[in-house]
Scaffold this active site. Structure first.
Site, mmCIF file in Angstrom:
data_model
loop_
_atom_site.group_PDB
_atom_site.id
_atom_site.type_symbol
_atom_site.label_atom_id
_atom_site.label_comp_id
_atom_site.label_asym_id
_atom_site.label_seq_id
_atom_site.Cartn_x
_atom_site.Cartn_y
_atom_site.Cartn_z
ATOM 1 N N GLU A 102 56.624 8.137 40.082
ATOM 2 C CA GLU A 102 56.485 8.333 38.801
ATOM 3 C C GLU A 102 56.585 9.492 38.043
ATOM 4 O O GLU A 102 55.896 10.054 37.423
ATOM 5 C CB GLU A 102 55.079 7.608 38.265
ATOM 6 C CG GLU A 102 54.920 6.181 38.692
ATOM 7 C CD GLU A 102 53.708 5.687 38.004
ATOM 8 O OE1 GLU A 102 52.758 6.155 37.034
ATOM 9 O OE2 GLU A 102 53.461 4.242 38.143
ATOM 10 N N GLU B 282 54.669 -0.556 43.226
ATOM 11 C CA GLU B 282 52.961 -0.864 42.754
ATOM 12 C C GLU B 282 53.127 -1.937 41.747
ATOM 13 O O GLU B 282 53.965 -2.056 41.018
ATOM 14 C CB GLU B 282 52.638 0.359 41.854
ATOM 15 C CG GLU B 282 52.093 1.603 43.091
ATOM 16 C CD GLU B 282 51.760 2.954 42.153
ATOM 17 O OE1 GLU B 282 50.910 2.664 41.291
ATOM 18 O OE2 GLU B 282 51.760 3.985 42.895
HETATM 19 C C1 BG6 Z 1 50.380 4.537 38.874
HETATM 20 C C2 BG6 Z 1 50.265 5.417 39.839
HETATM 21 O O1 BG6 Z 1 50.901 5.065 37.652
HETATM 22 O O2 BG6 Z 1 49.309 3.555 38.472
HETATM 23 C C3 BG6 Z 1 48.846 5.442 40.617
HETATM 24 O O3 BG6 Z 1 51.282 5.673 40.415
HETATM 25 C C4 BG6 Z 1 47.859 4.774 39.965
HETATM 26 O O4 BG6 Z 1 48.725 6.677 41.315
HETATM 27 C C5 BG6 Z 1 48.151 3.396 39.469
HETATM 28 O O5 BG6 Z 1 46.694 4.883 40.532
HETATM 29 C C6 BG6 Z 1 46.891 2.931 38.684
HETATM 30 O O6 BG6 Z 1 46.648 3.505 37.536
HETATM 31 P P1 BG6 Z 1 45.397 4.255 37.468
HETATM 32 O O7 BG6 Z 1 45.196 5.197 36.425
HETATM 33 O O8 BG6 Z 1 44.220 3.040 37.146
HETATM 34 O O9 BG6 Z 1 44.669 4.957 38.653
#
Ligand code: BG6
Length: 476
Positions: A173, A375
């Protein structure tokens, strides 16, 4: 669009899940690991992060010590892949100096354990945890330091693990690091020269990434590599053509800026003009575009949680703040907007499985490269019942809806390599603590009480096991 017949998920589809080193490993100062930016006490961000209310990353889910147990659980679910990141500070503690043998050995052990269970390691080289020693010398904006340092680190990884690891991701990201780096606990920012700072940081990261593409292909001809940005569709708030332009502007700034260089070796023209107007063009040297052209990805990995919506800036847009998956304004380009057709998660992110399908379609149409989902997932509180169960039907519903749309995208003819939602095991959110959970496996700890960190299978664990057993074809 209704299909007469849905296509099946391809054989060899990489079903798995994801994590990142600093959010899951713990052991923040063990076995020679250096400090990263994530090990520092953090600055609060008004209205977004109050670090006194949430845990730090020192212990996280303790996967550093429990990787065998976690990998056994992944194998029980039937994983074909596990996407995780390597902590640069375990390999080269100060980012640029001596190599730490114990760190090297740790990831050999993790990779070997995965391979023993028939699970393909998918490695992110860098996920939000810059070595502190590099940050203190300017980090990603100090080109003469950071680009060679990343290349050195990349070469160590490829030499050590390149014969065992087929799938590599460069920088997680990058687009979110550039836009909301302060919320993600990254230190470097320059509010007075926001766009210039962003432009240089991005240019240097993109160069470092292109070198990684070049060296992996040279050193490990059988391995594949791709970028790993956060990508989604952007809708215009209305069918006013100016809102359409605003949505396109958002996508250029947030997405194509990165992928156009990674895939085509060129700056996105809309972003280039935006940077020029803001007196923020990056420093470019003679051979930079040769490097961009020479380094090519084999696939595009992307993270998807929510779609975006934008409307035109009527001159009233101000620099607002959001986190990775919420809306914000960029004066001159667009204003973030609400989408009345979509529901939201407890943390305010738009839930849009159809947007997932449309993101696949748009990405594939634009770049014609295979796609890998690194993700996707629902972060929310879970309740552990007295009889040791977690009934996370809300997570199952979220994931099932997204897998259904991924199958529609496959039926649209999009080439998809695999699906690695966030996350295999509960881990610490970037800025909202451990109680914002994502995993198929519950980790028994709270924000400040580490309890026993034991692993407990959630209902979604069994559900996902069944999805993988059916190669996803039970979802339609
Ligand atoms: C993504 C990241 O943006 O979202 C992760 O690559 C992150 O590292 C995931 O954990 C979920 O977001 P958050 O802020 O709830 O951890």
């Amino acid at each position: 669009m209704k299909f007469k017949k849905l296509e099946k998920f391809p054989e060899g589809f990489l079903w798995g899940a994801s994590s990142s080193a600093y959010q899951i490993e713990g052991a923040w100062d063990e076995d020679g690991k250096g400090m990263s930016t994530q090990d520092l006490p953090k600055q609060n961000v008004d209205g977004w992060v109050d670090w006194s209310k949430i845990t730090d990353f020192k212990v996280a889910s303790d996967q550093y010590h429990r990787y065998k147990e976690d990998i056994a659980l992944m194998a029980e679910m039937g994983f074909k892949a596990y996407r995780f990141s390597i902590a640069w500070t375990r390999i080269i503690p100060d980012g640029n100096g001596a190599i730490n043998k114990k760190g090297i050995q740790h990831y050999h052990d993790v990779i070997d354990e995965l391979l023993k269970h028939g699970i393909e390691p998918v490695i992110t080289m860098y996920h939000f945890d810059l070595p502190l020693a590099l940050e203190q010398q300017g980090g990603w904006t100090n080109r003469d330091l950071i680009v060679p340092a990343f290349v050195k680190y990349a070469k160590v990884l490829f030499k050590e693990y390149g014969h065992k690891v087929k799938y590599w991701l460069t920088i997680n990201e990058q687009n979110m690091v550039a836009m909301v780096g302060d919320i993600l606990g990254m230190v470097s920012s320059d509010p007075k020269n926001r766009w210039k700072h962003m432009a240089n940081l991005n240019h240097n990261m993109l160069l470092a990434q292109s070198y990684a593409f070049i060296y992996l292909h040279k050193m490990c001809p059988n391995a594949k590599i791709g970028p790993a940005p956060n990508i989604c569709v952007y809708y215009p708030k209305s069918c006013n053509p100016e809102d359409f332009t605003a949505a396109k502007n958002a996508q250029s700034l947030l997405h194509w800026y990165y992928l156009d260089i990674a895939v085509r070796g060129k700056y996105n023209n809309i972003v280039w003009k935006f940077l020029k107007d803001n007196d923020a063009l990056p420093e470019i040297r003679k051979d930079d575009f040769k490097v961009f052209k020479a380094g090519k990805p084999d696939f595009i990995a992307f993270n998807y949680y929510a779609s975006g919506t934008a409307e035109k800036d009527e001159g009233d847009a101000v620099i607002t703040h959001g986190d990775q998956h919420s809306m914000f304004d960029v004066p001159g380009l667009y204003k973030g907007a609400e989408n009345e057709y979509l529901g939201k998660t407890n943390y305010g992110w738009a839930k849009d499985p159809i947007g997932f399908r449309n993101t696949f379609r748009e990405l594939y149409d634009r770049y014609q490269l295979p796609l890998l989902v690194t993700e996707n997932g629902l972060g929310t509180q879970d309740t552990l019942t007295a009889d040791e169960k977690i009934h996370d039907d809300y997570r199952i519903e979220y994931l099932e809806n997204h897998i259904k749309e991924m199958r529609n995208a496959i039926s649209d003819g999009v080439e998809i390599l695999g699906y690695c939602p966030w996350s295999a095991v509960d881990l610490v959110s970037t800025h909202q603590g451990i109680t914002k959970r994502y995993g198929f496996v519950y980790v028994n700890r709270d924000e400040f009480d580490l309890k026993d960190l034991r692993r407990i299978r959630k209902d979604s664990f069994y559900w996902y096991q069944n999805v993988i057993k059916n190669n996803g074809n039970n979802i339609e």
